[in-house]
Scaffold this motif. Structure first.
Motif, PDB file in Angstrom:
ATOM      1  N   ARG A 151       0.824  -1.204   0.000  1.00 32.25           N
ATOM      2  CA  ARG A 151       0.000   0.000   0.000  1.00 32.25           C
ATOM      3  C   ARG A 151       0.858   1.253   0.000  1.00 32.25           C
ATOM      4  O   ARG A 151       0.531   2.244  -0.656  1.00 32.25           O
ATOM      5  N   GLU A 152       1.980   1.226   0.698  1.00 26.31           N
ATOM      6  CA  GLU A 152       2.866   2.390   0.721  1.00 26.31           C
ATOM      7  C   GLU A 152       3.502   2.606  -0.645  1.00 26.31           C
ATOM      8  O   GLU A 152       3.606   3.742  -1.116  1.00 26.31           O
ATOM      9  N   ARG A 153       3.943   1.515  -1.278  1.00 26.88           N
ATOM     10  CA  ARG A 153       4.476   1.650  -2.635  1.00 26.88           C
ATOM     11  C   ARG A 153       3.405   2.204  -3.570  1.00 26.88           C
ATOM     12  O   ARG A 153       3.680   3.040  -4.441  1.00 26.88           O
ATOM     13  N   ALA A 154       2.181   1.729  -3.393  1.00 26.57           N
ATOM     14  CA  ALA A 154       1.074   2.194  -4.220  1.00 26.57           C
ATOM     15  C   ALA A 154       0.833   3.688  -4.058  1.00 26.57           C
ATOM     16  O   ALA A 154       0.586   4.406  -5.039  1.00 26.57           O
ATOM     17  N   GLU A 155       0.907   4.174  -2.822  1.00 25.62           N
ATOM     18  CA  GLU A 155       0.664   5.587  -2.575  1.00 25.62           C
ATOM     19  C   GLU A 155       1.745   6.466  -3.190  1.00 25.62           C
ATOM     20  O   GLU A 155       1.478   7.565  -3.682  1.00 25.62           O
ATOM     21  N   VAL A 156       2.974   5.984  -3.181  1.00 32.32           N
ATOM     22  CA  VAL A 156       4.060   6.728  -3.830  1.00 32.32           C
ATOM     23  C   VAL A 156       3.778   6.867  -5.322  1.00 32.32           C
ATOM     24  O   VAL A 156       3.919   7.956  -5.904  1.00 32.32           O
ATOM     25  N   PRO A 208       5.791  -0.607 -13.114  1.00 35.67           N
ATOM     26  CA  PRO A 208       5.666  -1.993 -12.654  1.00 35.67           C
ATOM     27  C   PRO A 208       6.837  -2.444 -11.802  1.00 35.67           C
ATOM     28  O   PRO A 208       6.669  -3.253 -10.885  1.00 35.67           O
ATOM     29  N   ALA A 209       8.040  -1.933 -12.083  1.00 34.01           N
ATOM     30  CA  ALA A 209       9.195  -2.316 -11.282  1.00 34.01           C
ATOM     31  C   ALA A 209       9.020  -1.878  -9.834  1.00 34.01           C
ATOM     32  O   ALA A 209       9.235  -2.662  -8.893  1.00 34.01           O
ATOM     33  N   LEU A 210       8.605  -0.627  -9.631  1.00 37.84           N
ATOM     34  CA  LEU A 210       8.409  -0.135  -8.264  1.00 37.84           C
ATOM     35  C   LEU A 210       7.228  -0.816  -7.587  1.00 37.84           C
ATOM     36  O   LEU A 210       7.281  -1.121  -6.397  1.00 37.84           O
ATOM     37  N   ALA A 211       6.175  -1.081  -8.337  1.00 36.05           N
ATOM     38  CA  ALA A 211       5.025  -1.775  -7.768  1.00 36.05           C
ATOM     39  C   ALA A 211       5.417  -3.160  -7.273  1.00 36.05           C
ATOM     40  O   ALA A 211       4.944  -3.624  -6.229  1.00 36.05           O
ATOM     41  N   ALA A 212       6.293  -3.828  -8.011  1.00 37.68           N
ATOM     42  CA  ALA A 212       6.726  -5.178  -7.649  1.00 37.68           C
ATOM     43  C   ALA A 212       7.710  -5.186  -6.495  1.00 37.68           C
ATOM     44  O   ALA A 212       7.946  -6.235  -5.895  1.00 37.68           O
ATOM     45  N   GLY A 213       8.321  -4.027  -6.194  1.00 32.74           N
ATOM     46  CA  GLY A 213       9.306  -3.956  -5.116  1.00 32.74           C
ATOM     47  C   GLY A 213      10.741  -3.963  -5.588  1.00 32.74           C
ATOM     48  O   GLY A 213      11.660  -4.188  -4.792  1.00 32.74           O
ATOM     49  N   CYS A 214      10.953  -3.701  -6.892  1.00 34.02           N
ATOM     50  CA  CYS A 214      12.312  -3.650  -7.444  1.00 34.02           C
ATOM     51  C   CYS A 214      12.869  -2.227  -7.377  1.00 34.02           C
ATOM     52  O   CYS A 214      12.111  -1.253  -7.366  1.00 34.02           O
ATOM     53  N   THR A 215      14.182  -2.123  -7.361  1.00 29.37           N
ATOM     54  CA  THR A 215      14.861  -0.850  -7.538  1.00 29.37           C
ATOM     55  C   THR A 215      15.453  -0.824  -8.943  1.00 29.37           C
ATOM     56  O   THR A 215      15.698  -1.877  -9.550  1.00 29.37           O
ATOM     57  N   VAL A 216      15.686   0.390  -9.489  1.00 29.81           N
ATOM     58  CA  VAL A 216      16.013   0.468 -10.913  1.00 29.81           C
ATOM     59  C   VAL A 216      17.130   1.467 -11.206  1.00 29.81           C
ATOM     60  O   VAL A 216      17.353   2.416 -10.460  1.00 29.81           O
ATOM     61  N   VAL A 217      17.784   1.201 -12.344  1.00 25.71           N
ATOM     62  CA  VAL A 217      18.675   2.168 -12.983  1.00 25.71           C
ATOM     63  C   VAL A 217      18.144   2.376 -14.393  1.00 25.71           C
ATOM     64  O   VAL A 217      18.077   1.432 -15.184  1.00 25.71           O
ATOM     65  N   ASP A 248       9.994  13.749  -5.489  1.00 25.17           N
ATOM     66  CA  ASP A 248       8.997  14.591  -4.821  1.00 25.17           C
ATOM     67  C   ASP A 248       7.790  13.776  -4.365  1.00 25.17           C
ATOM     68  O   ASP A 248       7.108  14.140  -3.403  1.00 25.17           O
ATOM     69  N   ALA A 249       7.531  12.672  -5.059  1.00 25.89           N
ATOM     70  CA  ALA A 249       6.403  11.813  -4.691  1.00 25.89           C
ATOM     71  C   ALA A 249       6.719  10.907  -3.509  1.00 25.89           C
ATOM     72  O   ALA A 249       5.823  10.225  -3.009  1.00 25.89           O
ATOM     73  N   GLY A 250       7.992  10.872  -3.111  1.00 23.97           N
ATOM     74  CA  GLY A 250       8.353  10.071  -1.947  1.00 23.97           C
ATOM     75  C   GLY A 250       9.155   8.819  -2.233  1.00 23.97           C
ATOM     76  O   GLY A 250       9.323   7.980  -1.335  1.00 23.97           O
ATOM     77  N   VAL A 251       9.660   8.660  -3.451  1.00 24.87           N
ATOM     78  CA  VAL A 251      10.522   7.513  -3.742  1.00 24.87           C
ATOM     79  C   VAL A 251      11.821   7.669  -2.961  1.00 24.87           C
ATOM     80  O   VAL A 251      12.511   8.691  -3.098  1.00 24.87           O
ATOM     81  N   PRO A 252      12.208   6.691  -2.156  1.00 25.13           N
ATOM     82  CA  PRO A 252      13.424   6.828  -1.343  1.00 25.13           C
ATOM     83  C   PRO A 252      14.685   6.887  -2.214  1.00 25.13           C
ATOM     84  O   PRO A 252      14.699   6.379  -3.346  1.00 25.13           O
ATOM     85  N   PRO A 253      15.745   7.504  -1.696  1.00 26.04           N
ATOM     86  CA  PRO A 253      17.019   7.558  -2.433  1.00 26.04           C
ATOM     87  C   PRO A 253      17.481   6.154  -2.826  1.00 26.04           C
ATOM     88  O   PRO A 253      17.360   5.206  -2.046  1.00 26.04           O
ATOM     89  N   GLY A 268       0.140   1.785  -9.422  1.00 25.00           N
ATOM     90  CA  GLY A 268      -0.210   2.059  -8.039  1.00 25.00           C
ATOM     91  C   GLY A 268      -1.363   1.169  -7.593  1.00 25.00           C
ATOM     92  O   GLY A 268      -1.415   0.691  -6.458  1.00 25.00           O
ATOM     93  N   GLU A 269      -2.287   0.921  -8.520  1.00 28.03           N
ATOM     94  CA  GLU A 269      -3.408   0.035  -8.226  1.00 28.03           C
ATOM     95  C   GLU A 269      -2.981  -1.434  -8.216  1.00 28.03           C
ATOM     96  O   GLU A 269      -3.480  -2.245  -7.428  1.00 28.03           O
ATOM     97  N   GLU A 270      -2.044  -1.796  -9.078  1.00 29.70           N
ATOM     98  CA  GLU A 270      -1.596  -3.188  -9.174  1.00 29.70           C
ATOM     99  C   GLU A 270      -0.672  -3.596  -8.025  1.00 29.70           C
ATOM    100  O   GLU A 270      -0.563  -4.780  -7.712  1.00 29.70           O
ATOM    101  N   ALA A 271       0.002  -2.627  -7.407  1.00 29.89           N
ATOM    102  CA  ALA A 271       0.976  -2.948  -6.356  1.00 29.89           C
ATOM    103  C   ALA A 271       0.356  -3.748  -5.224  1.00 29.89           C
ATOM    104  O   ALA A 271       1.042  -4.549  -4.566  1.00 29.89           O
ATOM    105  N   VAL A 272      -0.923  -3.558  -4.967  1.00 30.39           N
ATOM    106  CA  VAL A 272      -1.592  -4.260  -3.869  1.00 30.39           C
ATOM    107  C   VAL A 272      -2.255  -5.552  -4.344  1.00 30.39           C
ATOM    108  O   VAL A 272      -3.001  -6.189  -3.602  1.00 30.39           O
ATOM    109  N   ARG A 273      -1.971  -5.961  -5.568  1.00 24.91           N
ATOM    110  CA  ARG A 273      -2.599  -7.165  -6.133  1.00 24.91           C
ATOM    111  C   ARG A 273      -1.554  -8.190  -6.566  1.00 24.91           C
ATOM    112  O   ARG A 273      -1.698  -8.832  -7.613  1.00 24.91           O
ATOM    113  N   ILE A 274      -0.497  -8.310  -5.805  1.00 25.56           N
ATOM    114  CA  ILE A 274       0.500  -9.357  -6.052  1.00 25.56           C
ATOM    115  C   ILE A 274       0.023 -10.594  -5.289  1.00 25.56           C
ATOM    116  O   ILE A 274       0.299 -10.770  -4.102  1.00 25.56           O
TER     117      ILE A 274
END
Length: 482
Positions: free
Chosen positions: A69-74, A168-177, A197-202, A119-125
């Motif tokens: 849910r937190e990933r979804a809100e971001v 989709p990468a962030l929704a799934a819990g991945c970090t990216v380059v 600005d949306a709250g994605v951590p460093p 954001g909607e799919e993140a809570v449907r894994i």
């Protein structure tokens, strides 16, 4: 037009902040409408690529453990911020890419939707549990993030191709380059700022502009922490990256080239078919992998279809993408214009007839006039490769079987378009076409909620829809008794 975006990073974006290239190299980003330099951006090195991977690796465990849910809100906040800054993003795309503002605005709306959808799919894994056929244990299946993902995007949709992978990468819990195209890095850097600005951590999202693309991407793919590659671009480069990824057995998603056929049967609504062709062909001035590249029209209606299409194409206004009155902006650079010009000249030499356009306008910038070609022989070179420009070659056919054979006569299989008023025929032909997507009486198929991808040498995997998130997840099977 000045950039006038005070918070636009012009350095690499690593670990949540602008970071100069390790060797202080920079490269210019030019406006294809004028050739004027818009900005000088940091040019990432191999060392910078490895630093970006290290930042993504360091952030991976915490982001994977973040509640869905937190990933979804971001992602939802990122969607809202993109909406708030939509005009700013659209003008930036027009400046560095050249596309008309109307197309750029459409791209921004489309790009933002990937953040909302995922954001909607993140809570449907969802996992599954079942009893083993033997009855001896339960089969428990859970889905976990694949890990650090390297995302390589093209210049033709600099916002949408980035969000279609990041979402989709962030929704799934991945970090990216993200390694954006060097022709259009500014949009990707602004998206990085919006995500922060949306709250994605460093460290969760890193953006690495680089002219030294081959060496930088290769180094990242050979880093043991990189477990995913998602690439959108040419089939030629895709083959190279697949070979590179094989060394570390990196999970790959490839959205490669297209050579879309556009079939118009004798019973089609010609008004609808012409309108659909204008969308399928002229979206982004034809610089799209989904662009209608080969127009196969039944001989009974080919003359009228060609006349109507040429009339519509001749009405399009060519000019700088940032001008409000422009329908067709410049192509991305001079090399792109040279390629389109060569393909048109070759087609004419092979017997094609220019109905409208066929040349470059007499003006500064990377322009080519909207073009319709009639009587194109089925063997013409222009039908064998992506045009990536505002050129519509028309070939006639006389029967359904012939149309399907001509449409499938390509190494590509991304998307096809079919126009007919016979629903049974439309569905029959759609099933027979060897492509990952079909637009049936529609000139636009892209949708964040639908699986986008192709067959044959158009790629591996899907982006968009629920399937797009599954590409960033590994299935883990747990045998358990209770």
């Amino acid at each position: 037009m000045p950039l006038d975006i005070p918070d636009l990073p012009l350095d690499l974006w690593i670990d949540g902040k602008p970071t100069p290239a390790s060797d202080d190299r920079r490269f210019d980003v030019a406006d294809p409408a004028t050739g004027a330099v818009l900005a000088a951006v940091s040019d990432g090195s191999v060392e910078d690529g490895l630093a970006a991977v290290a930042a993504a690796e360091a952030a991976a465990a915490a982001w994977a453990a973040t509640a869905p849910r937190e990933r979804a809100e971001v992602l939802r906040r990122a969607f809202l911020l993109m909406q708030e800054r939509s005009e700013e993003l659209a003008r930036l795309i027009s400046l560095e890419n050249g596309k008309a503002l109307v197309d750029a605005r459409g791209e921004v709306a489309y790009a933002a939707e990937f953040f909302r959808w995922y954001g909607e799919e993140a809570v449907r894994i969802l996992g599954t549990v079942a009893t083993a056929p033997s009855g001896q244990n339960r089969i428990l299946v859970v889905h976990q993030p694949v890990g650090v993902a390297v995302l390589v995007t093209p210049w033709n949709f600099p916002a949408a191709m980035a969000t279609r992978k990041i979402g989709p990468a962030l929704a799934a819990g991945c970090t990216v380059v993200l390694k954006p195209a060097s022709d259009t890095p500014l949009t990707a850097l602004l998206v990085a700022r919006i995500l922060a600005d949306a709250g994605v951590p460093p460290g969760v999202v890193n953006v690495l502009p680089a002219r030294r693309s081959g060496a930088v991407v290769s180094a990242m793919l050979h880093h043991p922490s990189v477990r995913k590659l998602s690439f959108t671009g040419s089939t030629e480069v895709g083959r190279i990256l697949l070979r590179e990824a094989a060394d570390q057995v990196v999970n790959c998603s490839m959205e490669l080239g297209g050579n879309a056929p556009f079939l118009v049967f004798e019973d089609a609504d010609l008004d609808a078919a012409v309108a659909g062709a204008m969308v399928a062909k002229m979206r982004n001035a034809g610089e799209a992998c989904t662009a209608a590249n080969r127009l196969y029209v039944h001989a009974d209606v080919a003359g009228e279809f060609s006349r109507r299409l040429a009339e519509r194409m001749s009405e399009l206004r060519v000019g700088p993408g940032t001008a409000a009155e422009t329908d067709v902006g410049p192509l991305v650079n001079a090399d792109a214009v040279d390629k389109v010009d060569e393909l048109v000249r070759s087609a004419v030499a092979e017997g094609a007839r220019v109905v409208v356009g066929g040349d470059r306008p007499d003006r500064v910038g990377s322009y080519f006039n909207p073009t319709v070609l009639n009587d194109v022989p089925p063997s013409a070179a222009i039908l064998r490769e992506e045009i990536f420009g505002p050129v519509a070659p028309i070939v006639t056919f006389t029967g359904e079987a012939e149309a399907i054979r001509l449409a499938n006569d390509t190494e590509y299989g991304l998307v096809s378009y079919v126009y007919t008023n016979d629903l049974a025929r439309g569905l029959r032909v759609s099933e027979a076409l060897d492509s990952g997507m079909v637009g049936l009486n529609r000139g636009l198929v892209s949708d964040p909620a639908a699986p986008f991808g192709g067959t044959k040498q158009s790629g591996i995997g899907r982006e968009g829809g629920h399937e797009g998130m599954l590409d960033y997840l590994e299935s883990k099977y747990i045998a358990v008794s209770w």
